[in-house]
Design a protein around this motif. Sequence first.
Motif, PDB file in Angstrom:
ATOM      1  N   ALA A   3      23.774   8.936  72.915  1.00 51.45           N
ATOM      2  CA  ALA A   3      23.793  10.118  72.047  1.00 51.45           C
ATOM      3  C   ALA A   3      25.137  10.258  71.336  1.00 51.45           C
ATOM      4  O   ALA A   3      25.194  10.591  70.146  1.00 51.45           O
ATOM      5  CB  ALA A   3      23.502  11.372  72.868  1.00 51.45           C
ATOM      6  N   ILE A   4      26.239   9.985  72.034  1.00 54.03           N
ATOM      7  CA  ILE A   4      27.566  10.063  71.421  1.00 54.03           C
ATOM      8  C   ILE A   4      27.714   8.983  70.345  1.00 54.03           C
ATOM      9  O   ILE A   4      28.287   9.227  69.280  1.00 54.03           O
ATOM     10  CB  ILE A   4      28.679   9.932  72.484  1.00 54.03           C
ATOM     11  N   GLU A   5      27.200   7.792  70.604  1.00 55.61           N
ATOM     12  CA  GLU A   5      27.243   6.719  69.606  1.00 55.61           C
ATOM     13  C   GLU A   5      26.481   7.124  68.349  1.00 55.61           C
ATOM     14  O   GLU A   5      26.947   6.919  67.231  1.00 55.61           O
ATOM     15  CB  GLU A   5      26.670   5.418  70.172  1.00 55.61           C
ATOM     16  N   ARG A   6      25.303   7.691  68.534  1.00 59.33           N
ATOM     17  CA  ARG A   6      24.518   8.155  67.373  1.00 59.33           C
ATOM     18  C   ARG A   6      25.268   9.236  66.609  1.00 59.33           C
ATOM     19  O   ARG A   6      25.285   9.238  65.383  1.00 59.33           O
ATOM     20  CB  ARG A   6      23.163   8.701  67.831  1.00 59.33           C
ATOM     21  N   MET A   7      25.882  10.150  67.363  1.00 58.49           N
ATOM     22  CA  MET A   7      26.639  11.225  66.736  1.00 58.49           C
ATOM     23  C   MET A   7      27.812  10.654  65.943  1.00 58.49           C
ATOM     24  O   MET A   7      28.111  11.113  64.842  1.00 58.49           O
ATOM     25  CB  MET A   7      27.135  12.200  67.807  1.00 58.49           C
ATOM     26  N   LYS A   8      28.473   9.640  66.489  1.00 61.41           N
ATOM     27  CA  LYS A   8      29.610   9.013  65.812  1.00 61.41           C
ATOM     28  C   LYS A   8      29.183   8.438  64.463  1.00 61.41           C
ATOM     29  O   LYS A   8      29.832   8.669  63.444  1.00 61.41           O
ATOM     30  CB  LYS A   8      30.199   7.914  66.692  1.00 61.41           C
ATOM     31  N   PHE A   9      28.071   7.717  64.442  1.00 61.36           N
ATOM     32  CA  PHE A   9      27.603   7.125  63.193  1.00 61.36           C
ATOM     33  C   PHE A   9      27.137   8.193  62.206  1.00 61.36           C
ATOM     34  O   PHE A   9      27.383   8.089  61.004  1.00 61.36           O
ATOM     35  CB  PHE A   9      26.492   6.110  63.455  1.00 61.36           C
ATOM     36  N   GLU A  10      26.496   9.241  62.706  1.00 65.14           N
ATOM     37  CA  GLU A  10      26.042  10.328  61.852  1.00 65.14           C
ATOM     38  C   GLU A  10      27.224  11.040  61.199  1.00 65.14           C
ATOM     39  O   GLU A  10      27.226  11.294  59.990  1.00 65.14           O
ATOM     40  CB  GLU A  10      25.233  11.311  62.699  1.00 65.14           C
ATOM     41  N   ILE A  11      28.240  11.339  61.986  1.00 64.49           N
ATOM     42  CA  ILE A  11      29.418  12.034  61.467  1.00 64.49           C
ATOM     43  C   ILE A  11      30.167  11.143  60.483  1.00 64.49           C
ATOM     44  O   ILE A  11      30.599  11.605  59.425  1.00 64.49           O
ATOM     45  CB  ILE A  11      30.322  12.500  62.624  1.00 64.49           C
ATOM     46  N   ALA A  12      30.316   9.867  60.807  1.00 64.95           N
ATOM     47  CA  ALA A  12      30.995   8.946  59.888  1.00 64.95           C
ATOM     48  C   ALA A  12      30.272   8.902  58.551  1.00 64.95           C
ATOM     49  O   ALA A  12      30.908   8.910  57.488  1.00 64.95           O
ATOM     50  CB  ALA A  12      31.077   7.556  60.498  1.00 64.95           C
ATOM     51  N   GLN A  13      28.945   8.874  58.596  1.00 61.37           N
ATOM     52  CA  GLN A  13      28.167   8.851  57.359  1.00 61.37           C
ATOM     53  C   GLN A  13      28.371  10.141  56.566  1.00 61.37           C
ATOM     54  O   GLN A  13      28.547  10.113  55.355  1.00 61.37           O
ATOM     55  CB  GLN A  13      26.693   8.655  57.679  1.00 61.37           C
ATOM     56  N   GLU A  14      28.359  11.287  57.263  1.00 57.37           N
ATOM     57  CA  GLU A  14      28.582  12.570  56.595  1.00 57.37           C
ATOM     58  C   GLU A  14      29.952  12.625  55.927  1.00 57.37           C
ATOM     59  O   GLU A  14      30.105  13.215  54.859  1.00 57.37           O
ATOM     60  CB  GLU A  14      28.468  13.716  57.605  1.00 57.37           C
ATOM     61  N   LEU A  15      30.944  12.003  56.565  1.00 58.96           N
ATOM     62  CA  LEU A  15      32.308  12.019  56.035  1.00 58.96           C
ATOM     63  C   LEU A  15      32.566  10.906  55.020  1.00 58.96           C
ATOM     64  O   LEU A  15      33.627  10.847  54.420  1.00 58.96           O
ATOM     65  CB  LEU A  15      33.315  11.883  57.190  1.00 58.96           C
ATOM     66  N   GLY A  16      31.603  10.002  54.872  1.00 60.48           N
ATOM     67  CA  GLY A  16      31.770   8.894  53.934  1.00 60.48           C
ATOM     68  C   GLY A  16      32.678   7.800  54.460  1.00 60.48           C
ATOM     69  O   GLY A  16      33.278   7.054  53.685  1.00 60.48           O
ATOM     70  N   ILE A  17      32.777   7.690  55.780  1.00 59.96           N
ATOM     71  CA  ILE A  17      33.605   6.663  56.406  1.00 59.96           C
ATOM     72  C   ILE A  17      32.698   5.532  56.858  1.00 59.96           C
ATOM     73  O   ILE A  17      31.737   5.757  57.590  1.00 59.96           O
ATOM     74  CB  ILE A  17      34.387   7.235  57.608  1.00 59.96           C
ATOM     75  N   GLN A  18      33.004   4.334  56.419  1.00 63.61           N
ATOM     76  CA  GLN A  18      32.208   3.163  56.766  1.00 63.61           C
ATOM     77  C   GLN A  18      32.665   2.595  58.100  1.00 63.61           C
ATOM     78  O   GLN A  18      33.808   2.184  58.239  1.00 63.61           O
ATOM     79  CB  GLN A  18      32.330   2.095  55.669  1.00 63.61           C
ATOM     80  N   LEU A  19      31.778   2.588  59.092  1.00 63.07           N
ATOM     81  CA  LEU A  19      32.098   1.987  60.384  1.00 63.07           C
ATOM     82  C   LEU A  19      31.728   0.513  60.350  1.00 63.07           C
ATOM     83  O   LEU A  19      30.715   0.138  59.761  1.00 63.07           O
ATOM     84  CB  LEU A  19      31.334   2.688  61.511  1.00 63.07           C
TER      85      LEU A  19
END
Length: 66
Positions: A13-29
Amino acid sequence: MRTRVLHPDAKLAIERMKFEIAQELGIQLPPDGYYGHMTSRDIGTIGGYITKRLVEIGQQQISNRY
C-alpha cells in the motif's frame, strides 16, 4: 532498530501511495527502483506527502471511532 511491518499488505500500500503521489507531483520515479539519480528534494517531497497522507488517514480513523 528496523521498522517492522505490522500488516502484510502495508508495504504494498505504501509503494502504491508513493507512485500515486509522485505522479500527482509530476515526479518521474525510475522503473528499475534505483533512486540514486534522483534529487534529495524530490525524494523528500514524496516522503513528506506520504507522511501527510498517513496522518490524515489516521485522524479519520480516530475520529470515526469516537
